[in-house]
Design a protein around this motif. Structure first.
Motif, PDB file in Angstrom:
ATOM      1  N   ILE A   1     -26.427 -25.441 -11.938  1.00 26.51           N
ATOM      2  CA  ILE A   1     -25.805 -24.617 -10.899  1.00 26.51           C
ATOM      3  C   ILE A   1     -24.946 -25.467  -9.965  1.00 26.51           C
ATOM      4  N   SER A   2     -25.479 -26.583  -9.506  1.00 28.07           N
ATOM      5  CA  SER A   2     -24.767 -27.410  -8.523  1.00 28.07           C
ATOM      6  C   SER A   2     -23.518 -28.050  -9.124  1.00 28.07           C
ATOM      7  N   ALA A   3     -23.638 -28.594 -10.339  1.00 26.10           N
ATOM      8  CA  ALA A   3     -22.490 -29.247 -10.962  1.00 26.10           C
ATOM      9  C   ALA A   3     -21.398 -28.233 -11.297  1.00 26.10           C
ATOM     10  N   SER A   4     -21.790 -27.085 -11.854  1.00 24.70           N
ATOM     11  CA  SER A   4     -20.795 -26.059 -12.208  1.00 24.70           C
ATOM     12  C   SER A   4     -20.091 -25.534 -10.961  1.00 24.70           C
ATOM     13  N   THR A   5     -20.858 -25.257  -9.925  1.00 25.06           N
ATOM     14  CA  THR A   5     -20.279 -24.751  -8.689  1.00 25.06           C
ATOM     15  C   THR A   5     -19.345 -25.770  -8.053  1.00 25.06           C
ATOM     16  N   ALA A   6     -19.756 -27.025  -8.039  1.00 25.92           N
ATOM     17  CA  ALA A   6     -18.928 -28.075  -7.424  1.00 25.92           C
ATOM     18  C   ALA A   6     -17.596 -28.215  -8.165  1.00 25.92           C
TER      19      ALA A   6
ATOM     20  N   ILE B   1     -14.114 -26.722  -6.382  1.00 27.79           N
ATOM     21  CA  ILE B   1     -13.145 -27.744  -5.977  1.00 27.79           C
ATOM     22  C   ILE B   1     -11.813 -27.536  -6.697  1.00 27.79           C
ATOM     23  N   TYR B   2     -11.856 -27.281  -7.991  1.00 18.32           N
ATOM     24  CA  TYR B   2     -10.610 -27.131  -8.744  1.00 18.32           C
ATOM     25  C   TYR B   2      -9.823 -25.912  -8.272  1.00 18.32           C
ATOM     26  N   PHE B   3     -10.477 -24.767  -8.191  1.00 20.92           N
ATOM     27  CA  PHE B   3      -9.749 -23.549  -7.834  1.00 20.92           C
ATOM     28  C   PHE B   3      -9.380 -23.517  -6.345  1.00 20.92           C
ATOM     29  N   SER B   4     -10.172 -24.144  -5.496  1.00 18.74           N
ATOM     30  CA  SER B   4      -9.799 -24.243  -4.089  1.00 18.74           C
ATOM     31  C   SER B   4      -8.574 -25.138  -3.931  1.00 18.74           C
ATOM     32  N   ALA B   5      -8.543 -26.237  -4.687  1.00 16.78           N
ATOM     33  CA  ALA B   5      -7.366 -27.110  -4.651  1.00 16.78           C
ATOM     34  C   ALA B   5      -6.141 -26.399  -5.210  1.00 16.78           C
TER      35      ALA B   5
ATOM     36  N   ALA C   1     -14.402 -20.720  -2.200  1.00 14.53           N
ATOM     37  CA  ALA C   1     -15.011 -21.543  -1.146  1.00 14.53           C
ATOM     38  C   ALA C   1     -13.967 -21.813  -0.060  1.00 14.53           C
ATOM     39  N   PRO C   2     -13.926 -21.000   0.993  1.00 16.86           N
ATOM     40  CA  PRO C   2     -12.890 -21.173   2.024  1.00 16.86           C
ATOM     41  C   PRO C   2     -12.923 -22.535   2.697  1.00 16.86           C
ATOM     42  N   SER C   3     -14.120 -23.085   2.925  1.00 17.50           N
ATOM     43  CA  SER C   3     -14.195 -24.389   3.592  1.00 17.50           C
ATOM     44  C   SER C   3     -13.595 -25.488   2.722  1.00 17.50           C
ATOM     45  N   VAL C   4     -13.833 -25.420   1.408  1.00 19.21           N
ATOM     46  CA  VAL C   4     -13.246 -26.404   0.494  1.00 19.21           C
ATOM     47  C   VAL C   4     -11.732 -26.239   0.455  1.00 19.21           C
ATOM     48  N   PHE C   5     -11.281 -24.979   0.427  1.00 14.58           N
ATOM     49  CA  PHE C   5      -9.831 -24.714   0.454  1.00 14.58           C
ATOM     50  C   PHE C   5      -9.187 -25.307   1.697  1.00 14.58           C
TER      51      PHE C   5
ATOM     52  N   ALA D   1     -10.210 -36.622  -1.880  1.00 10.30           N
ATOM     53  CA  ALA D   1     -10.633 -35.318  -1.360  1.00 10.30           C
ATOM     54  C   ALA D   1     -11.607 -34.646  -2.326  1.00 10.30           C
ATOM     55  N   PHE D   2     -11.339 -34.774  -3.628  1.00  8.33           N
ATOM     56  CA  PHE D   2     -12.253 -34.224  -4.619  1.00  8.33           C
ATOM     57  C   PHE D   2     -13.632 -34.868  -4.500  1.00  8.33           C
ATOM     58  N   ALA D   3     -13.660 -36.179  -4.318  1.00  5.46           N
ATOM     59  CA  ALA D   3     -14.945 -36.880  -4.229  1.00  5.46           C
ATOM     60  C   ALA D   3     -15.735 -36.420  -3.011  1.00  5.46           C
ATOM     61  N   VAL D   4     -15.051 -36.306  -1.870  1.00  4.62           N
ATOM     62  CA  VAL D   4     -15.740 -35.863  -0.650  1.00  4.62           C
ATOM     63  C   VAL D   4     -16.317 -34.470  -0.822  1.00  4.62           C
ATOM     64  N   GLN D   5     -15.494 -33.546  -1.302  1.00  6.48           N
ATOM     65  CA  GLN D   5     -15.954 -32.169  -1.440  1.00  6.48           C
ATOM     66  C   GLN D   5     -16.959 -32.011  -2.582  1.00  6.48           C
TER      67      GLN D   5
END
Length: 293
Positions: free
Chosen positions: A92-97, A101-105, A164-168, A209-213
């Protein structure tokens, strides 16, 4: 005379600088000790027995016994498969991350690069959604998932988290400071498509930025208790926080604090590994930014 005054002044400045440096190091050492103390006590408690009273600073000899109990059939029958829970949380965590991140970017890239009429409205709308707590829509979300027969399924825990609005917002701010539009325009002139431009040119720039998020998103979903508690109730599908909650709320006869703390130690390890793996990208990005500046 002026030369002696200058030399004395330089010595005073060096003394003051040395004192400030010593004070800074002392403050940092105190902060490090305060930060690591809970983890040290957690490891100590993982080596202790079933009943624990007070604080101990020296480890006991029951760590391997607690780990053997943790992965025994008794714990599996009582609370669920602890190893399977680790795997469930990891999926769950890896898939969500990765997806969020990809779609927010990608969303941030569209608002950063394209100039369309509703651009400002879309940006403000996403920020407004960021302020809405998850609990506000939890009942409606659960009822919708129940009507769609998606309870006891990981889809409601992974797919909605893509938005994920915060990631966006973080990605948008990072692009404003680190992604010149000239790079995108040069790629277009060379005949590069939009998705190829994003995947081949923009993503390498966004690595820090990807690493941080990735760290924050992974840890947030790893520790998520609220939504999995609503969606999941089968023992084979439980996540780490749900297993820990059952262990913590067990009766006085069943509760084993040594095993409980040992499972917390085991559950922290994936988070530590993710941080150690991704921290090098953060440091590399900061160093690169300082060189560019």
């Amino acid at each position: 005379m002026p030369m002696s005054v200058d030399v004395a002044g330089q010595k005073d400045d060096k003394t003051v600088l040395a004192i400030r440096r010593i004070i800074a190091y002392l403050v940092l050492i105190v902060l490090v000790v305060v930060s690591l103390l809970p983890f040290y006590l957690l490891i100590i408690n993982a080596t202790r027995g079933k009943l624990q009273y007070g604080i101990r600073w020296v480890p006991d000899k029951l760590l391997w016994g607690n780990l053997s109990k943790l992965f025994s059939g008794t714990i599996t029958v009582a609370y669920g498969n602890v190893l399977r829970a680790l795997l469930n949380s990891l999926i769950i965590s890896a898939s969500t991350a990765l997806l969020s991140i990809y779609f927010s970017a990608l969303t941030a890239y569209a608002i950063h690069v394209y100039h369309f009429k509703l651009r400002k409205f879309a940006f403000n709308f996403i920020l407004v959604i960021m302020m809405v707590p998850t609990q506000a829509s939890a009942i409606g979300f659960y009822n919708m998932m129940k009507d769609m027969n998606l309870t006891n399924n990981y889809i409601p825990l992974i797919v909605p988290a893509i938005a994920a609005p915060s990631v966006f917002y973080f990605m948008k701010q990072y692009m404003d400071s680190s992604l010149p539009l000239e790079i995108v325009e040069a790629a277009r002139i060379d005949g590069c498509g939009e998705f190829r431009t994003f995947n081949s040119i923009v993503l390498p720039i966004l690595k820090p930025a990807f690493a941080v998020q990735a760290i924050f998103t992974f840890v947030t979903n790893w520790n998520n208790f609220f939504m999995p508690r609503l969606i999941l109730d089968k023992k084979d599908m439980l996540t780490v926080p749900l297993i820990l909650a059952q262990m913590r709320n067990a009766g006085p006869l069943e509760k084993d604090l040594g095993v409980f703390n040992a499972y917390i130690v085991v559950a922290i390890l994936p988070v530590v590994l993710v941080y150690l793996f991704l921290s090098k990208f953060i440091i590399r990005g900061v160093a690169l930014g300082s060189v560019k500046g």
